[in-house]
Design a protein around this motif. Sequence first.
Motif, mmCIF file in Angstrom:
data_model
loop_
_atom_site.group_PDB
_atom_site.id
_atom_site.type_symbol
_atom_site.label_atom_id
_atom_site.label_comp_id
_atom_site.label_asym_id
_atom_site.label_seq_id
_atom_site.Cartn_x
_atom_site.Cartn_y
_atom_site.Cartn_z
ATOM 1 N N ALA A 5 0.841 -1.205 0.000
ATOM 2 C CA ALA A 5 0.000 0.000 0.000
ATOM 3 C C ALA A 5 0.869 1.245 0.000
ATOM 4 C CB ALA A 5 -0.905 -0.018 1.222
ATOM 5 N N MET A 6 1.923 1.219 0.844
ATOM 6 C CA MET A 6 2.824 2.371 0.914
ATOM 7 C C MET A 6 3.478 2.616 -0.440
ATOM 8 S SD MET A 6 3.379 4.404 3.397
ATOM 9 C CE MET A 6 5.050 4.977 3.294
ATOM 10 N N LEU A 32 3.330 11.638 3.243
ATOM 11 C CA LEU A 32 2.029 11.776 2.569
ATOM 12 C C LEU A 32 1.486 10.403 2.170
ATOM 13 C CD1 LEU A 32 2.722 14.906 0.308
ATOM 14 C CD2 LEU A 32 1.643 14.824 2.554
ATOM 15 N N SER A 34 2.143 7.625 3.643
ATOM 16 C CA SER A 34 1.735 6.947 4.869
ATOM 17 C C SER A 34 0.327 7.398 5.278
ATOM 18 C CB SER A 34 2.755 7.261 5.964
ATOM 19 O OG SER A 34 2.243 6.957 7.218
ATOM 20 N N HIS A 35 0.068 8.700 5.122
ATOM 21 C CA HIS A 35 -1.260 9.241 5.461
ATOM 22 C C HIS A 35 -2.341 8.582 4.598
ATOM 23 C CE1 HIS A 35 -3.935 12.696 6.686
ATOM 24 N NE2 HIS A 35 -4.603 12.229 5.631
ATOM 25 N N LEU A 36 -2.068 8.507 3.293
ATOM 26 C CA LEU A 36 -3.069 7.945 2.377
ATOM 27 C C LEU A 36 -3.278 6.453 2.643
ATOM 28 C CD1 LEU A 36 -1.946 9.872 -0.819
ATOM 29 C CD2 LEU A 36 -4.037 10.247 0.511
ATOM 30 N N ALA A 37 -2.180 5.759 2.944
ATOM 31 C CA ALA A 37 -2.296 4.324 3.243
ATOM 32 C C ALA A 37 -3.132 4.112 4.509
ATOM 33 C CB ALA A 37 -0.896 3.722 3.405
ATOM 34 N N GLU A 38 -2.926 4.999 5.506
ATOM 35 C CA GLU A 38 -3.723 4.918 6.737
ATOM 36 C C GLU A 38 -5.209 5.151 6.424
ATOM 37 O OE1 GLU A 38 -2.840 4.417 9.864
ATOM 38 O OE2 GLU A 38 -0.667 4.675 9.932
ATOM 39 N N ALA A 39 -5.480 6.128 5.576
ATOM 40 C CA ALA A 39 -6.877 6.465 5.225
ATOM 41 C C ALA A 39 -7.539 5.282 4.541
ATOM 42 C CB ALA A 39 -6.890 7.696 4.318
ATOM 43 N N SER A 42 -8.119 2.512 7.041
ATOM 44 C CA SER A 42 -9.228 2.855 7.935
ATOM 45 C C SER A 42 -10.570 2.592 7.254
ATOM 46 C CB SER A 42 -9.082 4.327 8.328
ATOM 47 O OG SER A 42 -10.216 4.760 9.013
#
Lengths: 540, 114
Positions: A5-6, A32, A34-39, A42
Amino acid sequence: MRDPAMAHWRDLVARRAGRESHRLSEDIIDELASHLAEAEASALEQGIPAPEARRRTLAILNAASFLALGPRAPAPHNARPRRATGLLRDLRLAFRHLRQSPGFTATALMTLAIGIGATAAMFTLVHAVLLASLPVAHAERLYKLGDEYRCCPTETLQGSWSIFSYPFYLEVRDHVPAFEAVAAMDTLRPDVSVRRSGGVDAAEAFTGEFVSGNYFTTLGVDPSAGRLLDRTDDRIGAPPVAVASYAASQKAGLDRAAVGQPLTISGVTVTLIGIAPPGFFGDRLESHPPDFWMPLSLEPTFMRENSLLETRTAGWLYIAGRLRPNESAAGVQAQLTAALRNYLREPANLTRDADRANVDRQTIRLVPGGSGNNAMKRDYEQGLYLLLAVSASVLLIACANLANLLLVRCAAQRMSMAVELAMGASVWQLVRRQLAEALLLSLAGGALGLMTAVAISRVIVLMAFRGASAVPIATWPSLPVLVFTCGVSLLTGALFGAGPRGSRPTAIPPTPFADRRASSATAVDSSVCSSSCRRPRRSS
Amino acid sequence: MELSSPLREAKKGTAELVVLALLEDVSRHGYELTKLIEDRSAGALTYNFASLYATLYKLEKRKWIHGRWVEKPGQRRRRYYSLTAQGRDVLATQRREWRQFFAVISDLAGVRYA
């Protein structure tokens, strides 16, 4: 651990930044992504199907702009081709222009070569005689006892003493601890005849000098071959030895193989133990520097009944010493004066009883000995500075002549300058080219001047040291001379380059270029060849 | 809750205060900050994610916050931000100024807390 994903989002973020012509650091791209992968993760955790989760996350990315995140990188299609920098381009143009006027260029170069050459030659001599130190280690710590160079031994009181007896030298050497080392040198330099022992060649005439065994170590000089004298050579009865100067070894054909071989010097067989380094001509600059150094212990052998070595009353030796780092010359001078007076109070050390009353008036001055040229400095100082001033005046006259030449040349080139202006050149560009021409001329003139300086200074030295076996002054340009010449060249270029632009504007007839630049042509000479770098005036 | 147009404009000036306030007691990473802002404001306050990071980098450059990468077992690498001493002073000042601002608005426009 690989995180697909990253990797996916990192790739998208980087591409997106590229589309916006932004160069983001790897750190920012990682954060950035990492943020999108977290989103996305989630969304998946909330039960949203994978395609929808990815679509929503992609929407977050698409809604964002990276404009505030990094500096704008120049777009490849906007990049201009590399061009030569301003100065380089001006110099190239100036070179081309000078090549088109060979007569002017040759005249200017000759004028500069003579002007700069004369000045640099004088500076070479000033530097060698007045400013440079002896080629010895830590010349600044070398001090000489007495500020005079006297020709001849004396048995009278000297007032301010400069030459001393051998017993007094031993007194100073052994009892003045402020000196790291103290050496003694004969005031006389006897003429000696030298030939290889057992050889059939005729003897050649050279100059000798008797010095203490620690002479070379006190000066901090290393041999170019073999070894130099040391304290063991000072002992009475030590094997007779001699050291040749580099110039003498060249003249007498004494190479490295000759070291250790016997020589016959004025009938005495000695062993040549070494050769001094090139450029070392002794502790003082004289027109006849010594060719062979022999230890003082040999003085009685050579001088026989005229030997002064054991005489307590005769002054015949110069004394020089190397002060310890923290010693002050003034303090040591007082010690030396006290030592001299004590020495003279002994009855055996005075020739006349009448002198006893004057012992307390005897002094020793301690003077810097690192330049080794006090006598020469006294003799030549005024003359050399006068010559330097004269040569500087010659250079100024040369600058004035060159400025005139440039002015005439400018007037002759006004049409071509008008064309250049009409083609779009600015007045400042033309001024810069003029300065670049002056710079090129002065640097080339400086290089030629340096060669001229070598020749001029060599001729002057040969004339000043007429008949000398070896000249103790190097006429080859040293680093200070090179720096001086370079500085003089640049200053000269600035002077004659600025000269034409400082003159009054001249009226130039209208040119055929009557369009937007035509009126500028009138201003060409008044701007480029005359005053300042202002924009050309347009006529109404 | 949707914000009306004037408040959408006002929101732009609040990002620094909000980020500093959320980092007051605990270190947080960027995504966590986004979620917190969204949840606590019930969706009334959201920041574009690039704007949020632009704010974070600006505050870090001013040395009001400090960021560092942290890697924990079973988690991807995240950059956590925490408040510096200087940032704490700035937060206190900003809080005071915002309070004064609200007081003035209350007096002028009759806006009161419910």
